[in-house]
Design a protein around this motif. Structure first.
Motif, PDB file in Angstrom:
ATOM      1  N   VAL A  62       7.861  -5.863 -12.586  1.00  0.00           N
ATOM      2  CA  VAL A  62       6.707  -5.424 -11.805  1.00  0.00           C
ATOM      3  C   VAL A  62       7.188  -4.666 -10.569  1.00  0.00           C
ATOM      4  CG1 VAL A  62       4.729  -6.199 -10.429  1.00  0.00           C
ATOM      5  CG2 VAL A  62       5.197  -7.259 -12.640  1.00  0.00           C
ATOM      6  N   GLY A  63       8.258  -5.147  -9.924  1.00  0.00           N
ATOM      7  CA  GLY A  63       8.799  -4.463  -8.748  1.00  0.00           C
ATOM      8  C   GLY A  63       9.250  -3.047  -9.061  1.00  0.00           C
ATOM      9  N   GLY A  70       5.121   4.232  -6.636  1.00  0.00           N
ATOM     10  CA  GLY A  70       4.990   4.382  -5.192  1.00  0.00           C
ATOM     11  C   GLY A  70       3.818   3.588  -4.635  1.00  0.00           C
ATOM     12  N   VAL A  71       3.612   2.390  -5.187  1.00  0.00           N
ATOM     13  CA  VAL A  71       2.522   1.531  -4.733  1.00  0.00           C
ATOM     14  C   VAL A  71       3.076   0.193  -4.277  1.00  0.00           C
ATOM     15  CG1 VAL A  71       0.826   2.625  -6.265  1.00  0.00           C
ATOM     16  CG2 VAL A  71       2.051   0.584  -7.049  1.00  0.00           C
ATOM     17  N   ASP A  72       2.246  -0.564  -3.580  1.00  0.00           N
ATOM     18  CA  ASP A  72       2.603  -1.892  -3.130  1.00  0.00           C
ATOM     19  C   ASP A  72       2.810  -2.799  -4.351  1.00  0.00           C
ATOM     20  OD1 ASP A  72       2.622  -3.667  -0.617  1.00  0.00           O
ATOM     21  OD2 ASP A  72       1.338  -4.795  -2.032  1.00  0.00           O
ATOM     22  N   PRO A  73       3.763  -3.744  -4.280  1.00  0.00           N
ATOM     23  CA  PRO A  73       3.976  -4.645  -5.427  1.00  0.00           C
ATOM     24  C   PRO A  73       2.715  -5.395  -5.870  1.00  0.00           C
ATOM     25  CG  PRO A  73       5.812  -4.823  -3.914  1.00  0.00           C
ATOM     26  CD  PRO A  73       4.777  -3.954  -3.239  1.00  0.00           C
ATOM     27  N   SER A  74       1.817  -5.720  -4.923  1.00  0.00           N
ATOM     28  CA  SER A  74       0.587  -6.417  -5.327  1.00  0.00           C
ATOM     29  C   SER A  74      -0.305  -5.509  -6.175  1.00  0.00           C
ATOM     30  CB  SER A  74      -0.171  -6.929  -4.096  1.00  0.00           C
ATOM     31  OG  SER A  74      -0.601  -5.857  -3.292  1.00  0.00           O
ATOM     32  N   VAL A  75      -0.316  -4.224  -5.870  1.00  0.00           N
ATOM     33  CA  VAL A  75      -1.093  -3.261  -6.668  1.00  0.00           C
ATOM     34  C   VAL A  75      -0.478  -3.153  -8.062  1.00  0.00           C
ATOM     35  CG1 VAL A  75      -1.776  -0.839  -6.882  1.00  0.00           C
ATOM     36  CG2 VAL A  75      -1.871  -1.970  -4.654  1.00  0.00           C
ATOM     37  N   ALA A  76       0.835  -3.034  -8.116  1.00  0.00           N
ATOM     38  CA  ALA A  76       1.523  -2.956  -9.418  1.00  0.00           C
ATOM     39  C   ALA A  76       1.288  -4.226 -10.223  1.00  0.00           C
ATOM     40  CB  ALA A  76       3.016  -2.720  -9.211  1.00  0.00           C
ATOM     41  N   SER A  77       1.303  -5.353  -9.556  1.00  0.00           N
ATOM     42  CA  SER A  77       1.067  -6.624 -10.244  1.00  0.00           C
ATOM     43  C   SER A  77      -0.314  -6.654 -10.883  1.00  0.00           C
ATOM     44  CB  SER A  77       1.222  -7.783  -9.260  1.00  0.00           C
ATOM     45  OG  SER A  77       1.002  -9.014  -9.911  1.00  0.00           O
TER      46      SER A  77
END
Length: 166
Positions: A62-63, A70-77
């Motif tokens: 996910v990281g 180019g997004v925050d890890p919470s968005v990717a999650s």
């Protein structure tokens, strides 16, 4: 772009950025086997996982997805969780580090990406239908060259511990 054709090299080069932005904002034409808007956004994540699998089986987390997009890890999650819920991705234990979770395409994800690739090609062929074969192939070649150069910049920046935008 505007209806006005760029006349100088400077005008042409200044028009490239907005043109890429417009491409990114528009969805693909419904040429054949339309892809839903939701699945179209899911292909952003699925494509990263697919490329990693095709690139010698690199493990994708996910990281790493967050970095690529180019997004925050919470968005990717959240994006990854959506793909898992839709049946396109599966989580697995890393073969390199059992404490880490990696992502793989499910058979449904593989099918969606194959359908998406066919859809992309059909759209390209539809949009460029009245172009000469030479122009169609030249744009395809130059787009691949552009993307390879962009990837090279990203890899160089990553090896120096920064993102290309920093």
């Amino acid at each position: 772009m505007t209806t006005k054709e760029p006349k100088t090299a400077d005008e042409l080069l200044n028009a490239v950025g907005p043109a890429f932005g417009k491409l990114r904002r528009s969805s693909l034409l419904e040429v054949e086997s339309p892809i839903s808007a939701k699945d179209l956004s899911r292909t952003l994540v699925l494509n990263i996982v697919l490329e990693a699998e095709q690139d010698g089986g690199r493990e994708m987390t996910v990281g790493a997805i967050a970095e690529h997009l180019g997004v925050d890890p919470s968005v990717a999650s959240r994006m990854v969780s959506d793909c898992i819920s839709a049946g396109y991705l599966v989580r697995a234990a890393s073969q390199e580090d059992g404490r880490r979770t990696v992502l793989h395409l499910s058979p449904g994800g593989t099918d969606l990406m194959a359908r998406f690739r066919r859809h992309q090609r059909a759209t390209y062929e539809h949009i460029t239908a009245d172009w000469s074969e030479q122009d169609r192939l030249e744009l395809a070649r130059l787009m691949l060259k552009y993307v390879a150069a962009q990837d090279s910049l990203r890899h160089r920046a990553a090896s120096k511990g920064r993102t290309p935008a920093s």
